[in-house]
Design an enzyme around this catalytic site. Structure first.
Site, PDB file in Angstrom:
ATOM      1  N   ASN A   6       0.860  -1.183   0.000  1.00 40.94           N
ATOM      2  CA  ASN A   6       0.000   0.000   0.000  1.00 40.94           C
ATOM      3  C   ASN A   6       0.898   1.237   0.000  1.00 40.94           C
ATOM      4  O   ASN A   6       1.452   1.602   1.035  1.00 40.94           O
ATOM      5  CB  ASN A   6      -0.898  -0.028   1.255  1.00 40.94           C
ATOM      6  CG  ASN A   6      -1.707   1.247   1.417  1.00 40.94           C
ATOM      7  OD1 ASN A   6      -1.765   2.069   0.503  1.00 40.94           O
ATOM      8  ND2 ASN A   6      -2.325   1.414   2.577  1.00 40.94           N
ATOM      9  N   LYS A   8       0.106   4.261  -0.397  1.00 38.38           N
ATOM     10  CA  LYS A   8      -0.528   5.479   0.134  1.00 38.38           C
ATOM     11  C   LYS A   8      -0.285   6.669  -0.803  1.00 38.38           C
ATOM     12  O   LYS A   8      -0.171   6.466  -2.000  1.00 38.38           O
ATOM     13  CB  LYS A   8      -0.029   5.762   1.552  1.00 38.38           C
ATOM     14  CG  LYS A   8      -0.135   4.522   2.437  1.00 38.38           C
ATOM     15  CD  LYS A   8      -0.035   4.843   3.886  1.00 38.38           C
ATOM     16  CE  LYS A   8      -0.130   3.555   4.677  1.00 38.38           C
ATOM     17  NZ  LYS A   8      -0.417   3.769   6.075  1.00 38.38           N
ATOM     18  N   HIS A  94     -10.035   1.508   4.578  1.00 35.91           N
ATOM     19  CA  HIS A  94      -8.784   1.802   5.300  1.00 35.91           C
ATOM     20  C   HIS A  94      -9.064   2.845   6.388  1.00 35.91           C
ATOM     21  O   HIS A  94      -9.822   3.792   6.172  1.00 35.91           O
ATOM     22  CB  HIS A  94      -7.730   2.318   4.322  1.00 35.91           C
ATOM     23  CG  HIS A  94      -6.355   2.303   4.923  1.00 35.91           C
ATOM     24  ND1 HIS A  94      -5.962   3.235   5.850  1.00 35.91           N
ATOM     25  CD2 HIS A  94      -5.319   1.452   4.775  1.00 35.91           C
ATOM     26  CE1 HIS A  94      -4.713   2.958   6.233  1.00 35.91           C
ATOM     27  NE2 HIS A  94      -4.304   1.886   5.599  1.00 35.91           N
ATOM     28  N   GLU A  96      -7.425   5.258   7.439  1.00 33.73           N
ATOM     29  CA  GLU A  96      -7.098   6.642   7.088  1.00 33.73           C
ATOM     30  C   GLU A  96      -8.278   7.293   6.350  1.00 33.73           C
ATOM     31  O   GLU A  96      -8.428   8.514   6.383  1.00 33.73           O
ATOM     32  CB  GLU A  96      -5.797   6.689   6.260  1.00 33.73           C
ATOM     33  CG  GLU A  96      -4.576   6.463   7.158  1.00 33.73           C
ATOM     34  CD  GLU A  96      -3.356   5.907   6.468  1.00 33.73           C
ATOM     35  OE1 GLU A  96      -3.316   5.829   5.233  1.00 33.73           O
ATOM     36  OE2 GLU A  96      -2.414   5.512   7.200  1.00 33.73           O
ATOM     37  N   GLU A 163      -6.088  -4.398  10.562  1.00 30.53           N
ATOM     38  CA  GLU A 163      -5.091  -3.351  10.774  1.00 30.53           C
ATOM     39  C   GLU A 163      -5.459  -2.548  12.015  1.00 30.53           C
ATOM     40  O   GLU A 163      -6.274  -1.611  11.922  1.00 30.53           O
ATOM     41  CB  GLU A 163      -5.056  -2.393   9.574  1.00 30.53           C
ATOM     42  CG  GLU A 163      -4.619  -3.020   8.281  1.00 30.53           C
ATOM     43  CD  GLU A 163      -3.981  -1.999   7.346  1.00 30.53           C
ATOM     44  OE1 GLU A 163      -2.886  -2.262   6.868  1.00 30.53           O
ATOM     45  OE2 GLU A 163      -4.565  -0.920   7.129  1.00 30.53           O
ATOM     46  N   SER A 202       2.586  -1.524  10.467  1.00 33.09           N
ATOM     47  CA  SER A 202       4.013  -1.517  10.799  1.00 33.09           C
ATOM     48  C   SER A 202       4.754  -2.821  10.487  1.00 33.09           C
ATOM     49  O   SER A 202       5.728  -3.143  11.160  1.00 33.09           O
ATOM     50  CB  SER A 202       4.215  -1.155  12.273  1.00 33.09           C
ATOM     51  OG  SER A 202       3.847   0.180  12.497  1.00 33.09           O
TER      52      SER A 202
END
Ligand code: PGA
Length: 241
Positions: A6, A8, A94, A96, A163, A202
């Protein structure tokens, strides 16, 4: 095992040159049973598609609009449009984007539209730090699964990416025992055919040796570390060694 990169909001046309290493790796025996999927920003999907034409690396997007049709939606792209330029996957839900206001209901509509367009869906779920501290992890995950997958019967093209929000970009990962129990719990939310389950948050070449020991994981969703091809390849190699 699936390894989803990903990217981003990262990368420009020059970044494509950094992928030579990954293309070479994908054609070597060292890849073993690893399946690589790159999800770059929209601006790079076509260039990545061209770059990966002679290898087995797949392409995905990081979001899509919920409508199946063209429409007056300035700045958005729908799942059919993604499919038409070579994307086979899409990351949805996601954290975010949830943080920016995406609701479970909206995510559900996006998933339905993506499945219709024959995209494989990487559906992200996860609890925040405060939810974890309040012992709410399981109820949050159940709610996200229930609402996100409301009235979706076909699970064959579905990946669940667990996640934990507190783990994304922080260098922190769950304790192995906790993660194993959470994966087991996620599985219990499904009857019949199980979706594939990924862990994200992470993941890096240092902690992959612990993460690869977790039972029932089908792969990893990798953010920051995937932007560095050497680290991404290292994660794949270490998973199998
Ligand atoms: P991270 O991101 O690996 O940088 O923590 C993972 C993700 O957001 O998918």
């Amino acid at each position: 095992m699936y390894f989803v990169a990903n990217w981003k909001m990262f990368g420009n046309l020059k970044s494509i040159n950094t992928l030579d290493k990954v293309v070479k790796f994908s054609k070597s025996k060292e890849i073993k049973k690893g399946r690589l999927i790159y999800c770059p920003p929209y601006t790079l999907i076509t260039s990545f598609f061209k770059k990966f034409q002679n290898c087995l690396i797949d392409i995905g997007a990081q979001n899509c609009h919920e409508s199946d049709d063209y429409g007056s939606q300035t700045g958005f792209i729908n799942s059919k449009m993604l499919k038409s330029i070579g994307a086979n996957y899409v990351i949805l839900g996601h954290s975010e984007n949830r943080k920016k206001g995406e609701t479970d209901k909206l995510i559900n509509l996006k998933i339905k539209s993506a499945i219709k367009a024959k995209l494989k869906v990487i559906f992200c779920i996860g609890e925040t730090l405060s939810e974890k501290k309040r012992g709410k992890t399981r109820s949050i995950l159940s709610k996200q699964i229930k609402l996100g997958l409301n009235k979706i019967k076909k699970k064959s093209n579905l990946f669940i990416a667990y996640e934990p929000v507190w783990s994304i970009g922080t260098g922190k990962i769950p304790k192995s025992k906790d993660l194993e129990q959470t994966v087991e719990f996620i599985k219990k939310n499904f009857k019949g055919k199980l979706p594939k389950i990924l862990y994200g948050g992470s993941v890096n070449p240092k902690n992959i040796n612990d993460l690869k020991k977790i039972n029932n994981l089908d792969g990893f969703l990798i953010g920051g570390a995937s932007q560095n091809p050497k680290k991404f390849i290292d994660i794949v190699k270490k998973t199998f060694n």
